[in-house]
Design a protein around this motif. Structure first.
Motif, short mmCIF file in Angstrom:
data_model
loop_
_atom_site.label_atom_id
_atom_site.label_comp_id
_atom_site.label_asym_id
_atom_site.label_seq_id
_atom_site.Cartn_x
_atom_site.Cartn_y
_atom_site.Cartn_z
N VAL A 1 0.85 -1.19 0.00
CA VAL A 1 0.00 0.00 0.00
C VAL A 1 0.88 1.25 0.00
O VAL A 1 1.78 1.38 0.82
CB VAL A 1 -0.94 0.02 1.23
CG1 VAL A 1 -1.72 1.32 1.30
CG2 VAL A 1 -1.88 -1.16 1.20
N GLU A 2 0.62 2.13 -0.94
CA GLU A 2 1.33 3.40 -1.03
C GLU A 2 0.56 4.45 -0.24
O GLU A 2 -0.63 4.66 -0.47
CB GLU A 2 1.45 3.86 -2.48
CG GLU A 2 2.23 2.90 -3.36
CD GLU A 2 3.72 2.95 -3.11
OE1 GLU A 2 4.21 3.95 -2.53
OE2 GLU A 2 4.39 1.98 -3.49
N ILE A 3 1.23 5.09 0.73
CA ILE A 3 0.59 6.10 1.57
C ILE A 3 1.33 7.42 1.40
O ILE A 3 2.55 7.48 1.57
CB ILE A 3 0.60 5.69 3.05
CG1 ILE A 3 -0.18 4.40 3.24
CG2 ILE A 3 0.04 6.81 3.93
CD1 ILE A 3 -0.16 3.86 4.65
N PHE A 4 0.57 8.47 1.07
CA PHE A 4 1.15 9.79 0.88
C PHE A 4 0.39 10.79 1.72
O PHE A 4 -0.82 10.94 1.58
CB PHE A 4 1.10 10.21 -0.59
CG PHE A 4 1.93 9.34 -1.48
CD1 PHE A 4 3.27 9.61 -1.68
CD2 PHE A 4 1.37 8.24 -2.11
CE1 PHE A 4 4.04 8.80 -2.49
CE2 PHE A 4 2.13 7.43 -2.92
CZ PHE A 4 3.47 7.70 -3.11
N ALA A 5 1.11 11.49 2.59
CA ALA A 5 0.53 12.56 3.40
C ALA A 5 1.20 13.86 2.98
O ALA A 5 2.43 13.97 3.02
CB ALA A 5 0.76 12.30 4.88
N CYS A 6 0.40 14.81 2.53
CA CYS A 6 0.92 16.08 2.03
C CYS A 6 0.30 17.24 2.79
O CYS A 6 -0.92 17.34 2.89
CB CYS A 6 0.58 16.27 0.55
SG CYS A 6 1.24 15.02 -0.53
N THR A 7 1.13 18.12 3.29
CA THR A 7 0.63 19.36 3.84
C THR A 7 0.78 20.45 2.79
O THR A 7 1.68 20.38 1.95
CB THR A 7 1.37 19.73 5.15
OG1 THR A 7 0.71 20.82 5.76
CG2 THR A 7 2.82 20.08 4.91
#
Length: 79
Positions: free
Chosen positions: A29-35
């Protein structure tokens, strides 16, 4: 899911960023958190402004369509 994208621009989004980083998910699973906007954040990535968010989403959509076309082309050539 095989892809998770979380985007936020203020302090109230930090709980979301923390929870997805700490989430137990399958290894693929690819997880991306962007602010949005440079500031201290638990998100691994940042985008400068809403224009960058739009460009990133357009790029993801384009890549997804290209991937689908490639899969369709491969399956039709195997017939």
């Amino acid at each position: 899911p095989d892809f998770v994208l979380c985007i936020g621009d203020d302090k109230s989004d930090e709980d979301m960023f923390e929870s997805i980083v700490d989430a137990t998910v399958a290894p693929n699973v690819e997880i991306f958190a962007c602010t949005v906007g440079r500031k201290p954040s638990k998100a691994k990535y940042y985008l400068e402004d809403i224009t960058d968010v739009i460009h990133m989403l357009e790029g993801l959509a384009e890549a997804s369509l290209a991937s689908q076309r490639s899969l369709l082309h491969r399956s039709s050539s195997e017939d």
